[in-house]
Each structure stands twice: as structure tokens, then as C-alpha cells.
Design an enzyme around this catalytic site. Structure first.
Site, PDB file in Angstrom:
ATOM      1  N   SER A 292      34.507  30.479  39.892  1.00 42.18           N
ATOM      2  CA  SER A 292      35.124  31.719  40.351  1.00 42.18           C
ATOM      3  C   SER A 292      34.674  32.155  41.737  1.00 42.18           C
ATOM      4  O   SER A 292      35.348  32.955  42.363  1.00 42.18           O
ATOM      5  CB  SER A 292      34.836  32.831  39.351  1.00 42.18           C
ATOM      6  OG  SER A 292      33.442  33.030  39.247  1.00 42.18           O
TER       7      SER A 292
ATOM      8  N   HIS B  42      39.696  30.946  34.874  1.00 50.23           N
ATOM      9  CA  HIS B  42      40.451  31.192  36.113  1.00 50.23           C
ATOM     10  C   HIS B  42      41.615  30.228  36.296  1.00 50.23           C
ATOM     11  O   HIS B  42      42.294  30.272  37.316  1.00 50.23           O
ATOM     12  CB  HIS B  42      39.528  31.104  37.332  1.00 50.23           C
ATOM     13  CG  HIS B  42      38.626  32.287  37.459  1.00 50.23           C
ATOM     14  ND1 HIS B  42      39.013  33.469  38.048  1.00 50.23           N
ATOM     15  CD2 HIS B  42      37.363  32.497  37.016  1.00 50.23           C
ATOM     16  CE1 HIS B  42      38.026  34.337  37.998  1.00 50.23           C
ATOM     17  NE2 HIS B  42      37.010  33.774  37.373  1.00 50.23           N
TER      18      HIS B  42
ATOM     19  N   LYS C   1      42.863  37.177  33.090  1.00 49.70           N
ATOM     20  CA  LYS C   1      43.020  36.819  34.508  1.00 49.70           C
ATOM     21  C   LYS C   1      44.483  36.518  34.819  1.00 49.70           C
ATOM     22  O   LYS C   1      45.276  37.428  34.898  1.00 49.70           O
ATOM     23  CB  LYS C   1      42.032  35.727  34.851  1.00 49.70           C
ATOM     24  CG  LYS C   1      40.646  36.398  34.870  1.00 49.70           C
ATOM     25  CD  LYS C   1      39.472  35.533  34.932  1.00 49.70           C
ATOM     26  CE  LYS C   1      38.240  36.450  34.845  1.00 49.70           C
ATOM     27  NZ  LYS C   1      37.055  35.754  34.393  1.00 49.70           N
TER      28      LYS C   1
HETATM   29  C1  LIG Z   1      35.975  36.159  33.666  1.00 49.08           C
HETATM   30  C2  LIG Z   1      35.348  35.014  33.010  1.00 49.08           C
HETATM   31  C3  LIG Z   1      34.942  35.071  31.677  1.00 49.08           C
HETATM   32  C4  LIG Z   1      35.017  36.343  30.886  1.00 49.08           C
HETATM   33  O1  LIG Z   1      36.327  36.632  30.500  1.00 49.08           O
HETATM   34  P1  LIG Z   1      36.699  38.129  30.094  1.00 49.08           P
HETATM   35  O2  LIG Z   1      37.954  37.966  29.315  1.00 49.08           O
HETATM   36  O3  LIG Z   1      36.848  38.900  31.352  1.00 49.08           O
HETATM   37  O4  LIG Z   1      35.561  38.620  29.253  1.00 49.08           O
HETATM   38  C5  LIG Z   1      34.428  33.942  31.096  1.00 49.08           C
HETATM   39  N1  LIG Z   1      34.289  32.790  31.801  1.00 49.08           N
HETATM   40  C6  LIG Z   1      34.648  32.713  33.090  1.00 49.08           C
HETATM   41  C7  LIG Z   1      34.497  31.416  33.810  1.00 49.08           C
HETATM   42  C8  LIG Z   1      35.175  33.813  33.743  1.00 49.08           C
HETATM   43  O5  LIG Z   1      35.511  33.731  35.021  1.00 49.08           O
END
Ligand SMILES: *Cc1c(COP(=O)(O)O)cnc(C)c1O
Length: 352
Positions: A144, A172, A203
Site C-alpha cells: 500500500s 488493494h 477499498k
Molecule cells: C486496508 C488493509 C487491510 C485492512 O482492511 P480493512 O477492511 O480496512 O480493515 C488489510 N490488509 C491490507 C493489505 C490493507 O491494505
């Protein structure tokens, strides 16, 4: 912010679904089933819309089964702690998401952190630690902050060679990569070698809620053992309705992801020509590495004065010396606003 209108290049709503496209489906669901789910899934919180979403998720992912969690964070935490414990080993990429790191810590397994995307180091670690009972390799698929991809095809080969479980977090990438938008695993042709895929609706899918896609056997195990599933209230069914709608849009409107990825490639090449250091970025997340925290804050402040919101990412989110501005491109940006950002960056570009 503070009375000023800004164009956000900071959101993870990559397909531009959050503001409008999911809203009618959510309204309809609230009108029929109300809001809160009332309890955890195993008590009485699991409704017909949750069940339909899990069925559709398995179809989308091409797996036997899928399981919904209240968030991606909960999916990682619950899965890792259910799969491994004392006497087991985890091999975790140095830049994995915090929810994976916390899952590793909480599991009680011995955790080996391998250098970012370094398959050779991982192989060495696997060779030198054969005495453990179960072994789990875990990685983000699209990182990310760096905006680069994990070598999933090579990780799958190693997992098979060393009889390890391979778990991949597509947070992502779900909805964006691969022929059907399943993620980087599909994009790299590595799906068959991956035992658990983690995803999130929060996301590109514009909503909320995490999931695991895997074999029926693994999903049954998680239903019984993943504590963040068993002991946490189910998502509102309206959130599951949003999930169903987002999967439909991923299936029926592939031009959203195609256009976003083409635009991202174009922006990356323009910024490289401007002399920015983008590292090995190859996605809709475009980091501008500026080095020091001060440089990152300064650039972020200047851009904000010019009408753009780009967060300065500094330690501890990134290692020292790797402070950056993170440009997050979405389908929702107009061509004009992307062009405006690129030309604003032109005037701040690093001089050789
Ligand atoms: C954002 C993210 C999460 C967490 O997901 P949420 O649904 O926001 O709790 C887990 N793993 C990665 C790689 C992320 O970027």
C-alpha cells in the site's frame, strides 16, 4: 479542509463506487431488513444477504467457499491465529500490513520476517527451518505504500516445494487486477498455488467488510476457530447488499479498472519524466519518494495550498529515509484534475 476545497488523491475508493453507485442497493436493503445485525454470525447475526454475498464471493474468486468478516483487519487477525500457533512458523514480508503483523504476534508462532519481495532470502529461511510443524507464508499482493506487487508466482512455487500454506492479502488489488478483477494472483496466473486469499470491500469495492476465499475445509475451520469471526457482531446486511452490488459492478463495468490502470501507467511515466523517484511502483498507488519527513511535509503543504490533498507518509509508516507522498489514483478523478496535479508536480520536481 478548514474551509478550503481540495481534490483528494488519498482515497482507496479506487473504482469510484463509494459516493453514489452503491447507495440505491443500500437504501433498498435498509428498507427491508433494517440496520444493525443484532449479534455475531453464529448467534443470529448471519442473514440471507450475508449468505448470498458469501456465495457470490466464492463464485467471483473461483474458490469453494468464502467467509465474511467485519473488516479486512479482522479477516487477517482471525485467519492467521486460527491457522498457526506455538510450534509453527510464519514467513512474513517486511512490508506486510499491520493487521498481518498483529496476527503473527498474536498467533504465538515463530515469525521470520523476510526482506521485502526477496524470494531468495525466503527460500534460505525455509531451508533452515524445516523442524516446525505447520508453516505459513503470508504477504500483501499489492503493497500500500510502495505501490508494487508481490512475486506471487514465485512464492507459490516455494510454498509447494516446502509444503507451506500460502496466504495472500489482496486488499488493494481486489476489483482491479486480473481478467475478472480478482486481484494480483489472477493477474500473475498464481491462483492455484494460493491456499487462502484475503480481501476487503473497503477499498476498490467502495464499502466495508473483509473476507477470506478458500477451500470449504479451511472456511469451516475458520467458522469454528477464527475468534474475530466468532466473537464479533456481523456486518449490517445493508453492507452485504453494498458488497453484492460492488461485485456486480466489477463484473459488468470492467472499463472502470481498465481505465484506472491505463491512467495510472500514464501518470507514472509522466512523473518519471519529471525526474521523480517512484521506486518500483507499478500500480494505481504512486509514491513520490522524497527522503526526509521534512521534505514530505513541505511538499504536501505546498500542494495543499494549490488545492490537492496528498498525505505525507513518514516513519513509522515507512522506514527512515523513505518518506514519501502517496498519490492514490481512482476512476472517480476527472482527466482535468489528474492533469492539474501532474502539472503542479512539474513545478516542484526534483532538479538533478
Ligand atoms: C486496508 C488493509 C487491510 C485492512 O482492511 P480493512 O477492511 O480496512 O480493515 C488489510 N490488509 C491490507 C493489505 C490493507 O491494505
Amino acid at each position: 479542509m478548514d474551509g478550503q476545497d481540495l481534490i483528494a488523491f488519498a482515497s482507496n475508493d479506487y473504482l469510484g463506487l463509494a459516493a453514489e453507485d452503491l447507495v440505491p442497493a443500500v437504501h433498498r436493503a435498509i428498507d427491508t431488513v433494517g440496520w444493525g445485525s443484532g449479534a455475531s454470525p453464529l448467534i443470529c447475526g448471519h442473514g440471507a444477504i450475508h449468505a448470498e454475498l458469501e456465495r457470490q464471493l466464492a463464485l467471483f474468486e473461483g474458490t469453494d467457499a468464502a467467509l465474511l468478516f467485519s473488516s479486512g483487519f479482522a479477516a487477517n487477525l482471525g485467519s492467521i491465529t486460527a491457522l498457526v500457533g506455538r510450534g509453527d512458523a510464519i514467513y512474513s514480508d517486511a512490508k506486510n500490513h499491520a493487521s498481518i503483523i498483529d496476527g503473527c504476534r498474536l498467533s504465538g508462532a515463530t515469525t521470520f520476517v523476510f526482506p521485502h519481495r526477496d524470494v531468495t532470502s525466503l527460500q534460505g529461511l525455509l531451508e533452515d527451518s524445516s523442524a516446525f510443524r505447520r508453516r505459513l507464508i503470508v504477504t500483501d499482493s499489492l503493497f500500500s505504500m510502495d505501490g508494487n506487487l508481490a512475486p506471487l508466482d514465485k512464492l507459490a512455487e516455494l510454498a509447494e516445494q516446502f509444503q507451506a500454506i500460502l496466504m495472500v492479502d489482496e486488499a488493494h488489488a481486489t476489483g482491479l487486477y486480473g481478467k475478472d478483477g480478482r486481484g494480483v494472483a489472477q493477474h500473475l496466473g498464481a491462483e492455484d498455488g494460493i491456499h487462502l486469499r484475503i480481501g476487503t470491500f473497503s477499498k476498490a469495492l467502495g464499502s466495508i467488510g473483509g473476507f477470506v476465499a478458500s477451500s470449504q475445509c479451511v472456511v469451516d475451520w475458520l467458522v469454528n476457530r477464527a475468534r474475530s469471526y466468532v466473537f464479533s457482531t456481523a456486518l449490517p446486511e445493508a453492507a452485504a447488499a453494498a458488497g453484492l452490488e460492488s461485485l456486480r459492478l466489477v463484473r459488468e463495468e470492467p472499463h472502470r479498472r481498465t481505465r484506472l490502470l491505463e491512467r495510472s501507467a500514464h501518470v507514472r511515466s509522466q512523473l518519471r519524466q519529471q525526474n521523480w523517484d517512484l521506486g518500483s511502483a507499478s500500480s494505481q498507488i504512486v509514491p513520490l519518494y522524497v527522503g526526509t519527513p521534512q521534505a514530505a511535509v513541505e511538499l504536501s503543504t505546498k500542494l495543499r495550498q494549490e488545492g490537492f490533498l496528498l498525505p505525507a507518509i513518514r516513519p513509522p509508516s515507512v522506514p527512515a529515509g523513505e518518506s514519501l507522498l502517496r498519490i492514490s489514483l481512482t476512476y472517480g478523478h476527472t482527466t482535468d484534475s489528474v492533469d492539474a496535479l501532474v502539472s503542479a508536480l512539474e513545478s516542484h520536481r526534483p532538479r538533478p
